[in-house]
Design a protein around this motif. Structure first.
Motif, PDB file in Angstrom:
ATOM      1  N   ILE A  63       5.249  19.186 -39.315  1.00 13.44           N
ATOM      2  CA  ILE A  63       5.181  20.458 -39.759  1.00 13.44           C
ATOM      3  C   ILE A  63       3.762  21.028 -39.338  1.00 13.44           C
ATOM      4  CG2 ILE A  63       4.970  21.867 -41.730  1.00 13.44           C
ATOM      5  CD1 ILE A  63       7.554  20.711 -41.235  1.00 13.44           C
ATOM      6  N   ARG A  64       2.723  20.345 -39.359  1.00 17.09           N
ATOM      7  CA  ARG A  64       1.551  20.548 -38.587  1.00 17.09           C
ATOM      8  C   ARG A  64       1.552  20.716 -36.929  1.00 17.09           C
ATOM      9  NH1 ARG A  64      -2.048  16.508 -42.524  1.00 17.09           N
ATOM     10  NH2 ARG A  64      -1.906  17.973 -44.201  1.00 17.09           N
ATOM     11  N   PHE A  65       2.194  19.853 -36.411  1.00 13.67           N
ATOM     12  CA  PHE A  65       2.351  20.093 -35.022  1.00 13.67           C
ATOM     13  C   PHE A  65       3.190  21.461 -34.738  1.00 13.67           C
ATOM     14  CE2 PHE A  65       5.004  19.286 -31.230  1.00 13.67           C
ATOM     15  CZ  PHE A  65       4.366  19.233 -30.311  1.00 13.67           C
ATOM     16  N   TYR A  66       4.238  21.853 -35.471  1.00 16.74           N
ATOM     17  CA  TYR A  66       4.877  23.183 -35.261  1.00 16.74           C
ATOM     18  C   TYR A  66       3.914  24.160 -35.554  1.00 16.74           C
ATOM     19  CZ  TYR A  66       9.311  20.500 -35.149  1.00 16.74           C
ATOM     20  OH  TYR A  66      10.429  19.521 -34.843  1.00 16.74           O
ATOM     21  N   GLU A  67       3.182  24.179 -36.470  1.00 17.48           N
ATOM     22  CA  GLU A  67       2.246  25.225 -36.797  1.00 17.48           C
ATOM     23  C   GLU A  67       1.434  25.301 -35.515  1.00 17.48           C
ATOM     24  OE1 GLU A  67       1.709  24.895 -41.670  1.00 17.48           O
ATOM     25  OE2 GLU A  67       0.428  23.753 -40.329  1.00 17.48           O
ATOM     26  N   ARG A  68       0.694  24.209 -34.903  1.00 16.56           N
ATOM     27  CA  ARG A  68      -0.110  24.310 -33.990  1.00 16.56           C
ATOM     28  C   ARG A  68       0.657  24.790 -32.450  1.00 16.56           C
ATOM     29  NH1 ARG A  68      -1.654  18.969 -35.683  1.00 16.56           N
ATOM     30  NH2 ARG A  68      -0.614  18.249 -33.857  1.00 16.56           N
ATOM     31  N   ARG A  69       1.752  24.697 -32.451  1.00 17.23           N
ATOM     32  CA  ARG A  69       2.465  25.244 -31.362  1.00 17.23           C
ATOM     33  C   ARG A  69       3.024  26.887 -31.639  1.00 17.23           C
ATOM     34  NH1 ARG A  69       4.373  21.882 -27.512  1.00 17.23           N
ATOM     35  NH2 ARG A  69       4.902  23.704 -26.312  1.00 17.23           N
ATOM     36  N   GLY A  70       2.603  27.241 -32.668  1.00 17.21           N
ATOM     37  CA  GLY A  70       3.188  28.694 -33.028  1.00 17.21           C
ATOM     38  C   GLY A  70       4.735  28.957 -33.342  1.00 17.21           C
ATOM     39  N   ILE A  87       6.004  27.841 -36.572  1.00 15.21           N
ATOM     40  CA  ILE A  87       6.026  28.262 -37.879  1.00 15.21           C
ATOM     41  C   ILE A  87       4.657  28.838 -38.354  1.00 15.21           C
ATOM     42  CG2 ILE A  87       7.854  26.947 -38.409  1.00 15.21           C
ATOM     43  CD1 ILE A  87       5.916  24.931 -39.819  1.00 15.21           C
ATOM     44  N   GLU A  88       4.776  29.645 -39.121  1.00 13.47           N
ATOM     45  CA  GLU A  88       3.307  30.387 -39.351  1.00 13.47           C
ATOM     46  C   GLU A  88       2.901  29.464 -40.797  1.00 13.47           C
ATOM     47  OE1 GLU A  88       1.564  34.558 -41.359  1.00 13.47           O
ATOM     48  OE2 GLU A  88       3.708  34.534 -40.642  1.00 13.47           O
ATOM     49  N   GLN A  89       1.524  29.265 -40.364  1.00 16.35           N
ATOM     50  CA  GLN A  89       0.657  28.438 -41.703  1.00 16.35           C
ATOM     51  C   GLN A  89       0.199  29.462 -42.639  1.00 16.35           C
ATOM     52  OE1 GLN A  89      -3.525  27.022 -41.072  1.00 16.35           O
ATOM     53  NE2 GLN A  89      -2.531  25.080 -41.210  1.00 16.35           N
ATOM     54  N   THR A 126      10.499  28.882 -44.414  1.00 14.42           N
ATOM     55  CA  THR A 126       9.967  27.780 -43.643  1.00 14.42           C
ATOM     56  C   THR A 126      11.177  26.565 -43.557  1.00 14.42           C
ATOM     57  OG1 THR A 126       7.791  28.377 -44.348  1.00 14.42           O
ATOM     58  CG2 THR A 126       8.297  26.178 -43.268  1.00 14.42           C
ATOM     59  N   VAL A 127      11.658  26.253 -44.532  1.00 19.73           N
ATOM     60  CA  VAL A 127      12.629  25.050 -44.389  1.00 19.73           C
ATOM     61  C   VAL A 127      13.573  25.455 -43.470  1.00 19.73           C
ATOM     62  CG1 VAL A 127      14.314  23.973 -45.653  1.00 19.73           C
ATOM     63  CG2 VAL A 127      12.072  24.288 -46.539  1.00 19.73           C
ATOM     64  N   GLN A 128      14.171  26.682 -43.633  1.00 15.95           N
ATOM     65  CA  GLN A 128      15.056  27.085 -42.774  1.00 15.95           C
ATOM     66  C   GLN A 128      14.715  27.517 -41.200  1.00 15.95           C
ATOM     67  OE1 GLN A 128      16.558  30.982 -44.188  1.00 15.95           O
ATOM     68  NE2 GLN A 128      17.264  29.843 -46.089  1.00 15.95           N
ATOM     69  N   ARG A 129      13.409  27.669 -41.096  1.00 11.18           N
ATOM     70  CA  ARG A 129      12.887  27.759 -39.547  1.00 11.18           C
ATOM     71  C   ARG A 129      12.912  26.273 -39.127  1.00 11.18           C
ATOM     72  NH1 ARG A 129      10.438  32.068 -37.349  1.00 11.18           N
ATOM     73  NH2 ARG A 129       9.117  31.795 -35.535  1.00 11.18           N
ATOM     74  N   VAL A 130      12.311  25.522 -39.823  1.00 10.82           N
ATOM     75  CA  VAL A 130      12.130  23.869 -39.369  1.00 10.82           C
ATOM     76  C   VAL A 130      13.319  23.152 -39.035  1.00 10.82           C
ATOM     77  CG1 VAL A 130      11.286  21.776 -39.753  1.00 10.82           C
ATOM     78  CG2 VAL A 130       9.904  23.510 -40.566  1.00 10.82           C
ATOM     79  N   GLU A 142      11.397  26.794 -24.974  1.00  8.66           N
ATOM     80  CA  GLU A 142      12.693  27.463 -25.127  1.00  8.66           C
ATOM     81  C   GLU A 142      12.869  27.925 -26.533  1.00  8.66           C
ATOM     82  OE1 GLU A 142      14.642  25.151 -21.285  1.00  8.66           O
ATOM     83  OE2 GLU A 142      14.772  24.386 -23.323  1.00  8.66           O
ATOM     84  N   ILE A 143      12.580  27.055 -27.428  1.00  5.26           N
ATOM     85  CA  ILE A 143      12.906  27.258 -28.948  1.00  5.26           C
ATOM     86  C   ILE A 143      12.023  28.214 -29.349  1.00  5.26           C
ATOM     87  CG2 ILE A 143      12.521  26.385 -31.483  1.00  5.26           C
ATOM     88  CD1 ILE A 143      13.387  23.634 -30.204  1.00  5.26           C
ATOM     89  N   ALA A 144      10.611  28.742 -28.868  1.00  3.49           N
ATOM     90  CA  ALA A 144       9.783  29.459 -29.166  1.00  3.49           C
ATOM     91  C   ALA A 144      10.613  30.864 -28.740  1.00  3.49           C
ATOM     92  CB  ALA A 144       8.553  29.581 -28.610  1.00  3.49           C
TER      93      ALA A 144
END
Length: 222
Positions: free
Chosen positions: A20-27, A29-31, A47-51, A66-68
């Protein structure tokens, strides 16, 4: 389900907190902000749906970049489905290319194994000998021609109902290099995802004209 801590989000999706923290660093998901009163950050249900969206896209082979882009399209109300289809088509072509490379590797390994006696001193090992002398073990796969995928827009006159739009869509999808299209009789427009190395916007317009409709290519300036 109510607002959750990062641990509960990770548990709900089946990943680790560091993911989750990695996805936050990559932008991706929003922290959320930490409460002024202290305590844990609280994540909304979305957030659950987004992950889950991110994980499913990864399983299909999409990169984080590509996911971004997909998430950006998903958030844009003006996005046409053809843009998502175009990206999925490009990913499928990439997968096909990787499969061909794996088949080539398999042919090479099979050729090595066929030559290997499986016993005797190492100096007689045909596998080592082939690797040391860079022998060509199988024919190289055909050079991949990179597609030039673009979205072509056509202005179409003469469509009066959904049936007309369906006819135009069918005509366009039969053209070389066309990977998908959307046609609106209300807007008098067609958007076509096409490999322009195989055909051109002008030829697409000619195909529509051959079906009895007036069609013209929309240029960037127009």
């Amino acid at each position: 389900m109510s607002d959750m801590t990062i641990g509960k989000v990770a548990q709900a999706v089946g990943v680790g907190v560091e993911t989750i923290r990695f996805y936050e660093r990559r932008g991706l998901i929003e922290q959320p902000l930490r409460p002024k009163s202290g305590g844990y950050r609280v994540y909304p249900d979305e957030t659950v749906q987004r992950v889950q969206f991110i994980r499913r896209a990864q399983h299909l082979g999409f990169s984080l970049r590509e996911i971004a882009e997909l998430l950006s399209l998903r958030a844009s109300h003006g996005t046409d489905a053809i843009e998502v289809r175009q990206r999925a088509t490009a990913k499928l072509q990439d997968v096909d290319h990787k499969i061909e490379r794996l088949r080539h590797i398999r042919r090479g390994l099979m050729a090595l194994l066929d030559r290997c006696p499986g016993q005797g001193p190492l100096r007689c090992c045909s596998i080592i000998d082939a690797l040391e002398h860079d022998q060509r073990l199988a024919s190289e796969p055909a050079e991949r021609k990179e597609p030039d995928m673009q979205t072509v827009r056509l202005t179409i006159k003469g469509m009066h109902c959904d049936g007309c739009a369906e006819i135009v869509r069918h005509v366009l999808e039969q053209q070389p290099g066309v990977k998908g299209c959307s046609v609106s009789h209300e807007n008098g427009e067609a958007k076509v995802a096409v490999d322009t190395s195989q055909t051109s916007g002008e030829r697409l317009a000619e195909a529509v004209q051959g079906a009895g409709y007036s069609a013209s290519l929309v240029t960037e300036a127009g």
